[in-house]
Design a protein around this motif. Structure first.
Motif, PDB file in Angstrom:
ATOM      1  N   UNK A  61      48.823  43.360  40.761  1.00 53.93           N
ATOM      2  CA  UNK A  61      48.464  42.400  41.815  1.00 53.93           C
ATOM      3  C   UNK A  61      47.450  43.005  42.783  1.00 53.93           C
ATOM      4  N   UNK A  62      46.847  42.156  43.560  1.00 54.87           N
ATOM      5  CA  UNK A  62      45.959  42.645  44.617  1.00 54.87           C
ATOM      6  C   UNK A  62      46.813  43.246  45.725  1.00 54.87           C
ATOM      7  N   UNK A  63      46.470  44.442  46.155  1.00 56.93           N
ATOM      8  CA  UNK A  63      47.158  45.096  47.268  1.00 56.93           C
ATOM      9  C   UNK A  63      46.090  45.474  48.292  1.00 56.93           C
ATOM     10  N   UNK A  64      45.984  46.755  48.621  1.00 50.93           N
ATOM     11  CA  UNK A  64      44.877  47.184  49.471  1.00 50.93           C
ATOM     12  C   UNK A  64      43.599  47.338  48.652  1.00 50.93           C
ATOM     13  N   UNK A  65      43.725  47.189  47.332  1.00 46.93           N
ATOM     14  CA  UNK A  65      42.567  47.165  46.441  1.00 46.93           C
ATOM     15  C   UNK A  65      42.671  45.921  45.560  1.00 46.93           C
ATOM     16  N   UNK A  66      41.553  45.405  45.038  1.00 45.70           N
ATOM     17  CA  UNK A  66      41.599  44.210  44.177  1.00 45.70           C
ATOM     18  C   UNK A  66      42.428  44.452  42.928  1.00 45.70           C
ATOM     19  N   UNK A  67      43.061  43.389  42.436  1.00 41.64           N
ATOM     20  CA  UNK A  67      43.927  43.504  41.271  1.00 41.64           C
ATOM     21  C   UNK A  67      43.281  43.042  39.984  1.00 41.64           C
ATOM     22  N   UNK A  68      44.125  42.725  39.007  1.00 38.97           N
ATOM     23  CA  UNK A  68      43.658  42.363  37.665  1.00 38.97           C
ATOM     24  C   UNK A  68      42.804  41.103  37.659  1.00 38.97           C
ATOM     25  N   UNK A  69      43.133  40.130  38.514  1.00 40.33           N
ATOM     26  CA  UNK A  69      42.358  38.884  38.510  1.00 40.33           C
ATOM     27  C   UNK A  69      40.941  39.123  39.012  1.00 40.33           C
ATOM     28  N   UNK A  70      40.802  39.896  40.074  1.00 41.01           N
ATOM     29  CA  UNK A  70      39.468  40.190  40.612  1.00 41.01           C
ATOM     30  C   UNK A  70      38.624  40.963  39.603  1.00 41.01           C
ATOM     31  N   UNK A  71      39.287  41.767  38.775  1.00 39.05           N
ATOM     32  CA  UNK A  71      38.575  42.548  37.761  1.00 39.05           C
ATOM     33  C   UNK A  71      38.281  41.740  36.506  1.00 39.05           C
ATOM     34  N   UNK A  72      38.715  40.469  36.476  1.00 41.88           N
ATOM     35  CA  UNK A  72      38.445  39.616  35.321  1.00 41.88           C
ATOM     36  C   UNK A  72      39.227  39.985  34.079  1.00 41.88           C
ATOM     37  N   UNK A  73      40.389  40.611  34.261  1.00 40.82           N
ATOM     38  CA  UNK A  73      41.174  41.085  33.122  1.00 40.82           C
ATOM     39  C   UNK A  73      41.607  39.960  32.173  1.00 40.82           C
ATOM     40  N   UNK A  74      42.162  38.826  32.677  1.00 38.89           N
ATOM     41  CA  UNK A  74      42.585  37.776  31.735  1.00 38.89           C
ATOM     42  C   UNK A  74      41.441  37.267  30.849  1.00 38.89           C
ATOM     43  N   UNK A  75      40.272  37.042  31.431  1.00 38.32           N
ATOM     44  CA  UNK A  75      39.132  36.550  30.657  1.00 38.32           C
ATOM     45  C   UNK A  75      38.685  37.590  29.627  1.00 38.32           C
ATOM     46  N   UNK A  76      38.731  38.862  29.990  1.00 38.84           N
ATOM     47  CA  UNK A  76      38.325  39.911  29.056  1.00 38.84           C
ATOM     48  C   UNK A  76      39.344  40.074  27.934  1.00 38.84           C
ATOM     49  N   UNK A  77      40.632  39.935  28.267  1.00 38.72           N
ATOM     50  CA  UNK A  77      41.647  40.038  27.231  1.00 38.72           C
ATOM     51  C   UNK A  77      41.521  38.868  26.255  1.00 38.72           C
TER      52      UNK A  77
END
Length: 208
Positions: A61-77
């Motif tokens: 999840x997003x915490x003090x740093x961006x998480x998987x969604x901000x990194x585009x992980x679902x689209x890349x997977x």
């Protein structure tokens, strides 16, 4: 995770290929993966993508740093499944996502994307424990020829999804430069370098 652990993009890319069941002769690269992820074509249907998005957001999840969604992980997977994954890997992951959906609906009467972040985390923690328990090899498992025996878990598909979410996050620019400390040596962030005659590899104290 130990601070002395060094993330290496080449090792992460190799790990992604293994988890996807792809061969090392494929044309998978970070730039090619990003290009497919930006296209309108998808492998999973809308329901499958919703489950994957919720799972990825819960794992990182997003915490003090961006998480998987901000990194585009679902689209890349999804792009990995569309273009590079082996057929049996695709089937394994789809079945795992469907099991997650069925378990959530049986327990809450809702879809996983309709749960709050706290509810998703509580569910996935328990699902994780059950899915990643050790299991005997399936009847059709290939004979072990390596010095290192392959381990099996109850839900191999979930294990691969979780591994890919983590690997795709840490191979992203956000994962490398914001979640981890990235030293600009020898220069700016370049996701993919063209190999030219006479080019020499960069030195690194980490495993290559």
């Amino acid at each position: 995770m130990s601070e002395s652990f060094e993330l290496n993009r080449r090792l992460l890319l190799r790990n992604i290929l293994v988890l996807a069941g792809a061969t090392f002769s494929t044309n998978l690269s970070l730039s090619a993966l990003a290009e497919v992820a930006r296209s309108p074509d998808t492998f999973l249907d809308a329901k499958g993508l919703d489950i994957l998005v919720a799972v990825a957001d819960t794992i990182i999840p997003a915490t003090d740093t961006p998480g998987a969604l901000a990194a585009g992980v679902p689209a890349k997977l999804d792009a990995l499944l569309l273009r590079w994954a082996a057929p049996d890997t695709r089937e394994m992951m789809i079945a795992s996502l469907e099991r997650i959906d069925a378990a959530v609906q049986a327990a809450t009467g809702k879809t996983i994307s309709a749960l709050s972040a706290e509810e998703r985390l509580a569910f996935l923690l328990e699902h994780d424990k059950a899915a990643l328990k050790s299991a005997p090899p399936p009847e059709n498992a290939p004979e072990q020829v390596s010095l290192f025996a392959k381990s099996y878990v109850v839900d191999q598909g979930y294990q691969r999804i979780k591994g890919l979410v983590v690997s795709l996050y840490y191979v992203s620019e956000i994962g490398m430069t914001q979640e981890r400390v990235y030293e600009h040596v020898p220069g700016k962030w370049v996701p993919s370098l063209k190999i030219t005659p006479g080019m020499r590899p960069f030195a690194s104290p980490g495993p290559m």
